[in-house]
Design an enzyme around this catalytic site. Structure first.
Site, PDB file in Angstrom:
ATOM      1  N   CYS A  58     -62.815 -50.717  48.263  1.00 47.86           N
ATOM      2  CA  CYS A  58     -63.266 -49.343  48.009  1.00 47.86           C
ATOM      3  C   CYS A  58     -62.157 -48.571  47.307  1.00 47.86           C
ATOM      4  O   CYS A  58     -60.998 -48.583  47.736  1.00 47.86           O
ATOM      5  CB  CYS A  58     -63.627 -48.674  49.333  1.00 47.86           C
ATOM      6  N   CYS A  61     -60.831 -45.759  50.042  1.00 47.32           N
ATOM      7  CA  CYS A  61     -60.125 -46.081  51.293  1.00 47.32           C
ATOM      8  C   CYS A  61     -59.601 -47.512  51.366  1.00 47.32           C
ATOM      9  O   CYS A  61     -59.031 -47.905  52.370  1.00 47.32           O
ATOM     10  CB  CYS A  61     -61.014 -45.787  52.490  1.00 47.32           C
ATOM     11  N   CYS A 107     -69.658 -47.217  51.294  1.00 42.06           N
ATOM     12  CA  CYS A 107     -68.543 -47.751  52.063  1.00 42.06           C
ATOM     13  C   CYS A 107     -68.710 -47.278  53.499  1.00 42.06           C
ATOM     14  O   CYS A 107     -68.886 -46.082  53.756  1.00 42.06           O
ATOM     15  CB  CYS A 107     -67.216 -47.251  51.494  1.00 42.06           C
ATOM     16  N   CYS A 110     -65.604 -44.714  54.556  1.00 44.16           N
ATOM     17  CA  CYS A 110     -65.391 -43.366  54.004  1.00 44.16           C
ATOM     18  C   CYS A 110     -66.640 -42.763  53.367  1.00 44.16           C
ATOM     19  O   CYS A 110     -66.580 -41.670  52.822  1.00 44.16           O
ATOM     20  CB  CYS A 110     -64.257 -43.383  52.992  1.00 44.16           C
ATOM     21  N   CYS A 130     -75.772 -53.976  43.344  1.00 48.49           N
ATOM     22  CA  CYS A 130     -75.452 -53.506  41.996  1.00 48.49           C
ATOM     23  C   CYS A 130     -74.485 -52.328  42.160  1.00 48.49           C
ATOM     24  O   CYS A 130     -74.883 -51.225  42.541  1.00 48.49           O
ATOM     25  CB  CYS A 130     -76.742 -53.088  41.302  1.00 48.49           C
TER      26      CYS A 130
END
Length: 157
Positions: A58, A61, A107, A110, A130
């Site tokens: 991510c 984070c 995510c 976060c 995607c």
């Protein structure tokens, strides 16, 4: 889809920041995509055609999300994967924007917008994650020691 979970596992923890804090950490495009659920144009992101071995984390984070082992060519113009590193690391929620119903991928640590999940992917999962390159950072395989898995998760297992 796989887990319509919109909350993170307590083992993963939660990262919460103000918009101002996110803006100071991210580029304008990253902020728009990850924090405002935007989408980058097809075939413009830096990872849509990345063929290197490694892990995608991510951008907000650094939670490990996908690996090159599950990345495949779909011709869509965005990075696409058939499975996350761990299903607890990617949350899903219904997205009814733009007059259609889709499943948004976020995510789990976060709440960054990653992209969408579709049921038209390859085996073994039949899923197509995607993703937007702007929501990801790529860590090459030879730098995998930089990946910080949450406590209790060894290499995403």
């Amino acid at each position: 889809m796989t887990n319509m979970n919109t909350t993170s596992s307590s083992k993963i923890g939660k990262v919460v920041k103000t918009d101002s804090e996110w803006r100071s950490q991210l580029t304008d495009l990253q902020f728009h995509v990850a924090r405002e659920a935007g989408t980058e144009r097809a075939f413009t992101g830096k990872y849509w055609d990345n063929k290197k071995e490694g892990t995608y984390v991510c951008v907000c984070c650094e939670l490990p999300l996908f690996t090159s082992a599950t990345k495949y060519k779909s011709g869509t113009g965005w990075p696409r994967f058939f499975a996350p590193v761990n299903t607890e690391f990617v949350a899903e929620k219904k997205d009814n924007s733009y007059g259609m119903t889709r499943t948004e991928a976020l995510c789990a640590r976060c709440d960054a917008h990653l992209g969408h999940v579709f049921n038209d992917g390859p085996r073994p999962t039949g899923l197509r994650y995607c993703m937007n390159s702007a929501s990801l950072t790529f860590i090459p395989k030879n730098e995998s020691d930089k990946i910080d898995y949450p406590e209790g998760y060894a290499d995403g297992k």
